[in-house]
Design a protein around this motif. Structure first.
Motif, PDB file in Angstrom:
ATOM      1  N   ASP A 351       1.156  -1.275   0.137  1.00 19.14           N
ATOM      2  CA  ASP A 351      -0.193   0.463   0.150  1.00 19.14           C
ATOM      3  C   ASP A 351       0.364   1.114  -0.198  1.00 19.14           C
ATOM      4  O   ASP A 351       1.920   2.318   1.110  1.00 19.14           O
ATOM      5  CB  ASP A 351      -0.785  -0.309   0.950  1.00 19.14           C
ATOM      6  N   PRO A 352       0.680   2.292  -0.955  1.00 25.86           N
ATOM      7  CA  PRO A 352       1.805   2.820  -1.282  1.00 25.86           C
ATOM      8  C   PRO A 352       1.737   4.533   0.268  1.00 25.86           C
ATOM      9  O   PRO A 352       2.662   4.730   0.241  1.00 25.86           O
ATOM     10  CB  PRO A 352       1.204   4.105  -2.454  1.00 25.86           C
ATOM     11  N   GLU A 353       0.132   4.247   0.268  1.00 32.97           N
ATOM     12  CA  GLU A 353      -0.016   5.494   1.651  1.00 32.97           C
ATOM     13  C   GLU A 353       0.477   4.990   3.153  1.00 32.97           C
ATOM     14  O   GLU A 353       1.089   5.715   3.666  1.00 32.97           O
ATOM     15  CB  GLU A 353      -1.165   5.480   1.644  1.00 32.97           C
ATOM     16  N   ALA A 354       0.532   3.529   3.161  1.00 30.01           N
ATOM     17  CA  ALA A 354       1.014   2.789   4.289  1.00 30.01           C
ATOM     18  C   ALA A 354       3.005   3.241   4.250  1.00 30.01           C
ATOM     19  O   ALA A 354       3.615   4.013   4.791  1.00 30.01           O
ATOM     20  CB  ALA A 354       0.887   1.186   4.326  1.00 30.01           C
ATOM     21  N   PHE A 355       3.436   2.744   3.190  1.00 26.23           N
ATOM     22  CA  PHE A 355       4.613   3.425   3.015  1.00 26.23           C
ATOM     23  C   PHE A 355       5.492   4.532   2.859  1.00 26.23           C
ATOM     24  O   PHE A 355       6.221   4.933   3.648  1.00 26.23           O
ATOM     25  CB  PHE A 355       5.788   2.569   1.550  1.00 26.23           C
ATOM     26  N   LEU A 356       4.399   5.326   2.749  1.00 27.94           N
ATOM     27  CA  LEU A 356       4.626   6.978   2.808  1.00 27.94           C
ATOM     28  C   LEU A 356       4.866   7.245   4.221  1.00 27.94           C
ATOM     29  O   LEU A 356       5.408   8.055   4.969  1.00 27.94           O
ATOM     30  CB  LEU A 356       3.682   7.547   1.668  1.00 27.94           C
ATOM     31  N   ALA A 357       3.672   6.448   4.846  1.00 28.81           N
ATOM     32  CA  ALA A 357       3.431   7.203   6.271  1.00 28.81           C
ATOM     33  C   ALA A 357       4.498   6.331   6.916  1.00 28.81           C
ATOM     34  O   ALA A 357       5.212   7.168   8.545  1.00 28.81           O
ATOM     35  CB  ALA A 357       2.079   6.240   7.181  1.00 28.81           C
ATOM     36  N   THR A 358       6.098   5.308   6.551  1.00 30.77           N
ATOM     37  CA  THR A 358       6.819   4.741   7.313  1.00 30.77           C
ATOM     38  C   THR A 358       7.859   6.126   7.386  1.00 30.77           C
ATOM     39  O   THR A 358       8.789   5.955   8.081  1.00 30.77           O
ATOM     40  CB  THR A 358       7.141   3.145   7.255  1.00 30.77           C
ATOM     41  N   LEU A 359       7.437   5.756   5.621  1.00 27.20           N
ATOM     42  CA  LEU A 359       8.879   6.716   5.579  1.00 27.20           C
ATOM     43  C   LEU A 359       8.806   8.320   6.441  1.00 27.20           C
ATOM     44  O   LEU A 359       9.962   8.164   6.991  1.00 27.20           O
ATOM     45  CB  LEU A 359       8.713   7.172   3.981  1.00 27.20           C
ATOM     46  N   LYS A 360       8.011   8.264   6.562  1.00 29.64           N
ATOM     47  CA  LYS A 360       7.554   9.868   7.020  1.00 29.64           C
ATOM     48  C   LYS A 360       8.318   9.668   9.197  1.00 29.64           C
ATOM     49  O   LYS A 360       8.375  10.384   9.577  1.00 29.64           O
ATOM     50  CB  LYS A 360       6.068  10.589   7.357  1.00 29.64           C
ATOM     51  N   ARG A 361       7.445   8.527   9.429  1.00 30.69           N
ATOM     52  CA  ARG A 361       7.831   8.425  11.107  1.00 30.69           C
ATOM     53  C   ARG A 361      10.158   7.912  10.740  1.00 30.69           C
ATOM     54  O   ARG A 361      10.302   8.143  11.765  1.00 30.69           O
ATOM     55  CB  ARG A 361       7.297   6.930  11.171  1.00 30.69           C
ATOM     56  N   VAL A 362      10.260   6.866  10.031  1.00 30.23           N
ATOM     57  CA  VAL A 362      11.580   7.379   9.762  1.00 30.23           C
ATOM     58  C   VAL A 362      12.702   8.821   9.663  1.00 30.23           C
ATOM     59  O   VAL A 362      13.182   8.601  10.185  1.00 30.23           O
ATOM     60  CB  VAL A 362      11.933   5.896   8.534  1.00 30.23           C
ATOM     61  N   VAL A 363      11.875   9.638   9.261  1.00 35.17           N
ATOM     62  CA  VAL A 363      12.862  10.509   8.941  1.00 35.17           C
ATOM     63  C   VAL A 363      12.032  11.545  10.112  1.00 35.17           C
ATOM     64  O   VAL A 363      13.167  12.337  10.930  1.00 35.17           O
ATOM     65  CB  VAL A 363      12.043  11.658   7.681  1.00 35.17           C
ATOM     66  N   ASP A 364      10.924  12.003  11.042  1.00 37.35           N
ATOM     67  CA  ASP A 364      10.911  12.150  12.086  1.00 37.35           C
ATOM     68  C   ASP A 364      10.705  13.270  12.400  1.00 37.35           C
ATOM     69  O   ASP A 364      11.527  14.034  13.451  1.00 37.35           O
ATOM     70  CB  ASP A 364      11.223  11.406  13.351  1.00 37.35           C
ATOM     71  N   ASP A 365      10.391  14.513  11.209  1.00 39.73           N
ATOM     72  CA  ASP A 365      10.216  15.972  11.310  1.00 39.73           C
ATOM     73  C   ASP A 365       9.442  16.549  10.629  1.00 39.73           C
ATOM     74  O   ASP A 365       9.594  16.338   8.824  1.00 39.73           O
ATOM     75  CB  ASP A 365      12.142  16.110  10.420  1.00 39.73           C
ATOM     76  N   THR A 366       8.515  17.425  11.018  1.00 40.36           N
ATOM     77  CA  THR A 366       7.795  17.561  10.227  1.00 40.36           C
ATOM     78  C   THR A 366       8.754  18.607   9.369  1.00 40.36           C
ATOM     79  O   THR A 366       7.401  18.857   8.916  1.00 40.36           O
ATOM     80  CB  THR A 366       6.739  18.051  11.588  1.00 40.36           C
ATOM     81  N   ALA A 367       9.027  19.244   9.312  1.00 42.52           N
ATOM     82  CA  ALA A 367      10.076  20.771   8.165  1.00 42.52           C
ATOM     83  C   ALA A 367      10.297  19.763   6.973  1.00 42.52           C
ATOM     84  O   ALA A 367      10.730  20.015   6.406  1.00 42.52           O
ATOM     85  CB  ALA A 367      10.542  21.009   9.268  1.00 42.52           C
ATOM     86  N   VAL A 368       9.744  18.325   7.340  1.00 39.35           N
ATOM     87  CA  VAL A 368      10.385  17.384   5.938  1.00 39.35           C
ATOM     88  C   VAL A 368       8.898  16.973   5.042  1.00 39.35           C
ATOM     89  O   VAL A 368       8.416  16.944   5.630  1.00 39.35           O
ATOM     90  CB  VAL A 368      11.347  16.723   6.193  1.00 39.35           C
TER      91      VAL A 368
END
Ligand SMILES: [Zn+2]
Length: 470
Positions: A351-368
């Protein structure tokens, strides 16, 4: 005109007994040497039409296909000339069967990628033959396969082979750039496809090394491109006075986390079959690991060995390649923003959206900030236990009883998902036994070429598959 018709009628009367004989299940008297020579002639004519995309010019190849098929008594259609733009077209023809089973579609793209003659030993659009090869852009990707499909269909008609399934012939434009040809064909002509059960096109990958076939690779699945742009905004200023608002270090921190993130391993059905099939070529623990890759990925040593191969690794997980990078174009300027490109390839069932959500967790920075540059196509994972797949296996085993017919996943992308969306079972099938080194050098590269032996082989192989699939 009348006299011509009478002449044609007289000819077909004479030809009838031969046709009946050829339709018999015992070896049909086809002169395969003559077929090979005719195939080579047609390939050379077809490769000479320059369909470099952009601009494509596929209307010229479509007109050529029309003239060849109409001479053989086919009705043809040149389609989508207005919506695809000047000089472009899709092409459609059909060989009627008795309709008791659903149709098979043979699909190829008419466009080719650019070729720089400076790097070729032969003009890429002259169709020179030398050393047993035809040289030409498109020989392998994929005008050569298009002509093999055309010839197989012509032979079925000429020999009057009994057909339970119609054979549909489709040539698309623009696969190499925007895929607009296949997308428009599927969107605008579902009526022409509604009785199609199986569809074959590029995406197969046979492994031939030093003239020896390691396996027939039938494409049942492909990765899904999901390209992302990663952006960090900051405040521009002079590089002599470092600030906390410089977007570059913040982007670098995010990219470092992404680069160090290991996506989980995940085994899809086609990939499991592929590893099990090729395990017979290995010995000892390697054979054991390959024969049950699902179990092997839980053993650290096996896992390291499997993922050390870049192709295997890419078929066992979602991958992220960090490619583009942009900051300041002047050393002494802190830029207002910094950005990067991620080439993400997802396994078919993800699921692309789930993958993107994981990536955002990995980065852990709302400025990105992430934004999608390329949305994934429909997922492609075709079933293996079908009449058509068994027909391929049978034709392969005719030629080599111990040949492995397996299902390597394509890590790149084709037009197959566009047709799969309509419920059609699609396979990637390469009818040729192309030496690995030739494919590596020629596809999208230089000195693209197909051997004359292969031209004949490919038509015969496809012809048998189409008969067996009836
Ligand atoms: Zn192609």
């Amino acid at each position: 005109m009348r006299r011509l018709c009478f002449f044609a009628a007289a000819l077909s009367l004479v030809a009838l007994p031969v046709r009946a004989q050829q339709a018999a299940p015992s070896a049909a008297p086809i002169d395969w040497n003559a077929v090979r020579d005719e195939t080579v002639d047609k390939m050379r004519e077809y490769f000479r039409i320059n369909t470099t995309n952009p601009p494509g010019n596929e209307l010229q190849t479509a007109l050529w296909l029309k003239s060849v098929l109409e001479k053989e008594g086919f009705e043809t259609q040149i389609l989508d000339t207005v919506s695809l733009g000047a000089g472009r077209a899709n092409f459609y023809a059909r060989l009627k069967g008795n309709g008791s089973k659903k149709a098979i579609a043979l699909v190829h793209h008419m466009d080719v990628v650019p070729a720089n003659p400076a790097y070729w030993s032969h003009d890429p659009f002259a169709s020179d033959t030398a050393g047993g090869f035809i040289y030409g852009r498109g020989a392998l990707d994929m005008k050569g396969e298009g002509i093999a499909q055309l010839m197989a269909m012509l032979l079925l008609k000429r020999t009057g082979a009994p057909l339970n399934r119609d054979i549909v012939f489709i040539a698309n434009s623009d696969e190499e750039l925007g895929s607009t040809g296949a997308i428009q064909f599927a969107d605008k002509h579902p009526d022409l496809l509604k009785d199609v059960e199986f569809l074959v096109t590029e995406g197969g990958d046979n492994l031939v090394q030093n003239g020896k076939l390691a396996y027939w690779g039938i494409g049942v699945a492909e990765k899904r491109t999901f390209w992302q742009n990663v952006l960090v905004k900051g405040t521009p200023s002079h590089g002599s006075r470092p600030t906390k608002q410089n977007p570059v270090p913040r982007l670098v921190r995010a990219l470092d986390r992404i680069a160090n993130y290991e996506t989980p391993l995940h085994v899809t059905p086609g990939v499991a079959k592929y590893f099990k099939d090729i395990s017979v070529n290995y010995r000892g623990e390697h054979q054991l690991w390959l024969s049950d890759v699902e179990a092997a990925i839980r053993i650290p040593r096996a896992r390291a060995w499997l993922t050390n191969d870049v192709y295997w690794n890419a078929t066992l997980r979602n991958t992220i390649s960090l490619t583009g990078l942009q900051g300041s174009n002047k050393t002494n300027v802190i830029p207002p923003e910094a950005s990067a490109k991620l080439d993400i390839r997802l396994l078919p069932d993800q699921d692309p959206e789930a993958f993107l959500a994981t990536l955002k967790r990995v980065v852990d920075d709302t400025a990105v900030h992430f934004s999608t540059d390329l949305q994934p196509k429909a997922p492609l994972e075709s079933p293996i236990n079908t009449d058509f797949f068994h027909a391929i296996e049978r034709a392969a085993h005719d030629r080599n009883p111990t040949a492995i017919v397996t299902t390597p996943m394509l890590t790149g992308a084709t037009d197959r998902p566009t047709y799969r969306k309509l419920g059609i079972i699609t396979y990637g099938l390469d009818p040729f036994m192309t030496e690995g080194a030739d494919g590596q050098r020629g596809v999208h590269g230089n000195d693209e070429r197909l051997s004359i032996t292969n031209a004949g082989f490919g038509v015969h192989f496809l012809y048998d598959i189409l008969r067996y699939a009836q």
